[in-house]
Design a protein around this motif. Structure first.
Motif, short mmCIF file in Angstrom:
data_model
loop_
_atom_site.label_atom_id
_atom_site.label_comp_id
_atom_site.label_asym_id
_atom_site.label_seq_id
_atom_site.Cartn_x
_atom_site.Cartn_y
_atom_site.Cartn_z
N LEU A 1 108.64 -36.46 -22.51
CA LEU A 1 108.88 -37.21 -21.29
C LEU A 1 110.37 -37.18 -20.92
O LEU A 1 110.74 -36.92 -19.77
CB LEU A 1 108.40 -38.65 -21.45
N THR A 2 111.22 -37.41 -21.89
CA THR A 2 112.66 -37.36 -21.65
C THR A 2 113.12 -35.93 -21.38
O THR A 2 113.97 -35.69 -20.53
CB THR A 2 113.45 -37.96 -22.83
N ALA A 3 112.54 -34.98 -22.08
CA ALA A 3 112.93 -33.57 -21.92
C ALA A 3 112.58 -33.04 -20.54
O ALA A 3 113.06 -31.98 -20.15
CB ALA A 3 112.27 -32.73 -23.00
N GLN A 4 111.78 -33.79 -19.77
CA GLN A 4 111.37 -33.33 -18.45
C GLN A 4 111.76 -34.30 -17.33
O GLN A 4 111.14 -34.32 -16.27
CB GLN A 4 109.86 -33.11 -18.43
N VAL A 5 112.80 -35.11 -17.55
CA VAL A 5 113.19 -36.06 -16.51
C VAL A 5 113.52 -35.34 -15.22
O VAL A 5 113.97 -34.19 -15.21
CB VAL A 5 114.41 -36.94 -16.94
N ASP A 6 113.28 -36.02 -14.11
CA ASP A 6 113.48 -35.46 -12.77
C ASP A 6 114.83 -35.90 -12.23
O ASP A 6 115.12 -37.10 -12.19
CB ASP A 6 112.34 -35.96 -11.87
N ASP A 7 115.65 -34.94 -11.81
CA ASP A 7 117.00 -35.25 -11.32
C ASP A 7 116.98 -36.24 -10.15
O ASP A 7 117.81 -37.15 -10.09
CB ASP A 7 117.72 -33.97 -10.89
N GLU A 8 116.06 -36.06 -9.24
CA GLU A 8 116.00 -36.96 -8.08
C GLU A 8 115.69 -38.39 -8.51
O GLU A 8 116.31 -39.34 -8.02
CB GLU A 8 114.97 -36.47 -7.07
#
Length: 140
Positions: free
Chosen positions: A83-90
């Motif tokens: 989940l953290t490894a795929q955080v969304d920049d926006e």
């Protein structure tokens, strides 16, 4: 329906020069690895030197803050924390806005300065400070 939250990873150790950023009650470890810094430069189109100078004068946009934080957060994700490894920049940018831009900009700028000053290994680990720093010919 419950909200999925990132796993509680290894906390940042300030004594070792590690950085963290808390957003919406979740504390993220920031890892300024070579890969993360290159990613930040690519996504922002600016060099690390330009970015830390902009951060020092409050010149980073919310979009840039989200991009910088996203790269550093993904690099600092604990092994197995997808989940953290795929955080969304926006989304990270939105959370920075909600938490307060000033605090996040200061924390992210400090992290960039740390990386730009040679305080990190390529993997993002803090370098040990030498016990007896060498003096140069111009040192008093």
């Amino acid at each position: 329906m419950s909200i999925r939250r990132p796993a509680a990873g290894k906390a940042a150790n300030a004594q070792r020069g590690e950085h963290e950023l808390t957003l919406a009650g979740v504390t993220y470890r920031l890892r300024p690895s070579h890969e993360a810094i290159v990613g930040i430069e690519e996504v922002t189109g600016r060099s690390i030197m330009d970015l830390y100078r902009a951060g020092n004068v409050g010149g980073l946009t919310l979009t840039q803050l989200g991009q910088i934080a996203g790269e550093l957060i993904r690099a600092g994700a604990a092994q197995g924390d997808e989940l953290t490894a795929q955080v969304d920049d926006e989304r990270i940018g939105e959370l920075i806005f909600e938490e307060g831009v000033f605090r996040a900009m200061a924390r992210l700028t400090l992290c960039l300065v740390d990386a730009a000053s040679g305080g990190r290994t390529a993997s993002g680990e803090a370098k040990a400070v030498p016990a007896n720093p060498r003096r140069t010919a111009g040192a008093a």
